[in-house]
Design an enzyme around this catalytic site. Structure first.
Site, PDB file in Angstrom:
ATOM      1  N   ASN A 146       1.538   3.182  -2.610  1.00 51.39           N
ATOM      2  CA  ASN A 146       0.834   4.148  -3.472  1.00 51.39           C
ATOM      3  C   ASN A 146      -0.437   4.649  -2.797  1.00 51.39           C
ATOM      4  O   ASN A 146      -0.777   5.835  -2.898  1.00 51.39           O
ATOM      5  CB  ASN A 146       0.508   3.519  -4.834  1.00 51.39           C
ATOM      6  CG  ASN A 146       1.678   3.609  -5.790  1.00 51.39           C
ATOM      7  OD1 ASN A 146       1.998   4.683  -6.292  1.00 51.39           O
ATOM      8  ND2 ASN A 146       2.344   2.481  -6.021  1.00 51.39           N
ATOM      9  N   MET A 184      -3.969  -6.819  -7.186  1.00 54.48           N
ATOM     10  CA  MET A 184      -3.401  -7.884  -8.001  1.00 54.48           C
ATOM     11  C   MET A 184      -4.472  -8.803  -8.581  1.00 54.48           C
ATOM     12  O   MET A 184      -4.487  -9.997  -8.318  1.00 54.48           O
ATOM     13  CB  MET A 184      -2.400  -8.705  -7.151  1.00 54.48           C
ATOM     14  CG  MET A 184      -1.338  -7.860  -6.497  1.00 54.48           C
ATOM     15  SD  MET A 184      -0.373  -6.944  -7.691  1.00 54.48           S
ATOM     16  CE  MET A 184       0.762  -8.206  -8.176  1.00 54.48           C
ATOM     17  N   ASN A 239      -5.311   2.896 -13.067  1.00 56.52           N
ATOM     18  CA  ASN A 239      -4.256   2.016 -12.574  1.00 56.52           C
ATOM     19  C   ASN A 239      -2.905   2.698 -12.756  1.00 56.52           C
ATOM     20  O   ASN A 239      -2.756   3.567 -13.611  1.00 56.52           O
ATOM     21  CB  ASN A 239      -4.261   0.698 -13.363  1.00 56.52           C
ATOM     22  CG  ASN A 239      -3.263  -0.303 -12.804  1.00 56.52           C
ATOM     23  OD1 ASN A 239      -3.101  -0.424 -11.577  1.00 56.52           O
ATOM     24  ND2 ASN A 239      -2.561  -1.012 -13.669  1.00 56.52           N
ATOM     25  N   GLY A 245       0.771  -1.248   0.000  1.00 53.16           N
ATOM     26  CA  GLY A 245       0.000   0.000   0.000  1.00 53.16           C
ATOM     27  C   GLY A 245       0.801   1.298   0.000  1.00 53.16           C
ATOM     28  O   GLY A 245       0.311   2.319   0.477  1.00 53.16           O
ATOM     29  N   LEU A 268      -5.425  -6.356 -20.524  1.00 49.34           N
ATOM     30  CA  LEU A 268      -4.393  -6.288 -19.490  1.00 49.34           C
ATOM     31  C   LEU A 268      -3.488  -5.085 -19.781  1.00 49.34           C
ATOM     32  O   LEU A 268      -2.680  -5.114 -20.719  1.00 49.34           O
ATOM     33  CB  LEU A 268      -3.574  -7.587 -19.488  1.00 49.34           C
ATOM     34  CG  LEU A 268      -2.428  -7.663 -18.473  1.00 49.34           C
ATOM     35  CD1 LEU A 268      -2.932  -7.555 -17.046  1.00 49.34           C
ATOM     36  CD2 LEU A 268      -1.635  -8.944 -18.662  1.00 49.34           C
ATOM     37  N   HIS A 303       1.111   1.663 -13.466  1.00 52.93           N
ATOM     38  CA  HIS A 303       1.910   0.538 -13.952  1.00 52.93           C
ATOM     39  C   HIS A 303       3.373   0.975 -13.987  1.00 52.93           C
ATOM     40  O   HIS A 303       3.678   2.069 -14.474  1.00 52.93           O
ATOM     41  CB  HIS A 303       1.415   0.152 -15.355  1.00 52.93           C
ATOM     42  CG  HIS A 303       2.095  -1.048 -15.915  1.00 52.93           C
ATOM     43  ND1 HIS A 303       1.901  -2.317 -15.412  1.00 52.93           N
ATOM     44  CD2 HIS A 303       2.986  -1.181 -16.932  1.00 52.93           C
ATOM     45  CE1 HIS A 303       2.642  -3.173 -16.102  1.00 52.93           C
ATOM     46  NE2 HIS A 303       3.308  -2.510 -17.033  1.00 52.93           N
TER      47      HIS A 303
HETATM   48  C1  GRF Z   1       3.423  -0.699  -7.669  1.00 51.83           C
HETATM   49  O1  GRF Z   1       4.699  -0.884  -8.250  1.00 51.83           O
HETATM   50  C2  GRF Z   1       2.406  -0.427  -8.739  1.00 51.83           C
HETATM   51  O2  GRF Z   1       2.907   0.274  -9.836  1.00 51.83           O
HETATM   52  C3  GRF Z   1       1.994  -1.798  -9.168  1.00 51.83           C
HETATM   53  O3  GRF Z   1       1.984  -2.555  -7.981  1.00 51.83           O
HETATM   54  C4  GRF Z   1       2.905  -1.983  -7.047  1.00 51.83           C
HETATM   55  C5  GRF Z   1       2.147  -1.734  -5.778  1.00 51.83           C
HETATM   56  O4  GRF Z   1       2.969  -1.272  -4.741  1.00 51.83           O
HETATM   57  N1  GRF Z   1       0.735  -1.793  -9.855  1.00 51.83           N
HETATM   58  P1  GRF Z   1       2.339  -0.633  -3.426  1.00 51.83           P
HETATM   59  O5  GRF Z   1       1.428  -1.678  -2.812  1.00 51.83           O
HETATM   60  O6  GRF Z   1       1.572   0.585  -3.838  1.00 51.83           O
HETATM   61  O7  GRF Z   1       3.500  -0.318  -2.547  1.00 51.83           O
END
Ligand code: GRF
Length: 235
Positions: free
Chosen positions: A44, A121, A138, A42, A175, A140
């Protein structure tokens, strides 16, 4: 820093109206309601929450729920510790469509304007995408035109790329195929471990996601303000 492509936005404009109910002081717009979805640590999510509390999203958005398909995801505890409402629904052992329909129904109770995937995920089925079509974002860790799916930092590291490009995009039924909202390069020269590649990339992710959301919300509000002004002038 962010490079929004307004053509992309216009093609698939989210339903958020920047509506004129209660909310943003002095601007006549209410705050956009964000549902943040995660499956893991978490980081982000935390940057987004902080941006709504004291950063670029402060006057623009509020987090109405942090949701996980993994009830023991560390990010859920982190979200709760930062004062966010949290919810979870275990996906393990569930059929994709049935789980997605139930998750969408649960999230709809929070009336989100945007569903913000932050390390969620799961591949999303139409049962989830349709109720929020054009309003799911999203992030990426690569240019989605070059690399889709998992392990993007490993891909950059293994291929000794001098640069990767963090991408914020709208989610469609493919995707990592949705329209790109913002991209920011990460200089990987001299990054000689995977951990260093990830460290540099995540630092950019944490800035870019909030900026891209702020641009998206402001752009929508401006469109609505211009439309209101035009119709006022016509009266
Ligand atoms: C990040 O690298 C994001 O780009 C990808 O999954 C990862 C999640 O990391 N989709 P966090 O849980 O936000 O630390």
């Amino acid at each position: 820093m962010s490079s929004l492509t307004s053509a992309e936005q216009n093609r698939q404009a989210p339903r958020y109206s920047g509506g004129a109910s209660a909310g943003t002081p002095g601007k006549g717009h209410r705050k956009a309601r964000l549902a943040i979805l995660l499956s893991g640590r978490g980081s982000n999510m935390l940057s987004l929450v902080q941006a709504t509390q004291s950063g670029v999203l402060q006057d623009l958005a509020e987090v109405v729920v942090v949701f996980s398909n993994k009830p023991d995801a560390p990010g859920l505890e982190l979200a709760a510790a930062h004062g966010c409402p949290v919810a979870s629904l275990p996906s393990q052992g569930r059929k994709r469509e049935a789980f997605d329909a139930e998750a969408a129904e649960l999230l709809q109770q929070y009336r989100p304007d945007f569903v913000v995937l932050a390390g969620y995920m799961r591949i999303l089925s139409p049962a989830f995408i349709q109720p929020f079509a054009g309003r799911i974002l999203n992030i990426h860790p690569a240019d989605t035109h070059q690399h889709q799916g998992l392990h993007a930092y490993e891909w950059a590291f293994d291929n000794k790329l001098p640069e990767t490009k963090i991408t914020v995009h709208l989610v469609d039924e493919g995707l990592d195929t949705g329209p790109i909202l913002a991209q920011e390069p990460v200089d990987l020269r001299g990054a000689d471990t995977l951990a260093e590649v990830e460290r540099r990339g995540l630092a950019v992710e944490h800035e870019l996601y909030a900026l891209a959301l702020a641009d998206l919300i402001q752009n929508k509000q401006n469109v609505m303000s211009s439309a209101a002004e035009t119709s006022r002038l016509r009266e």
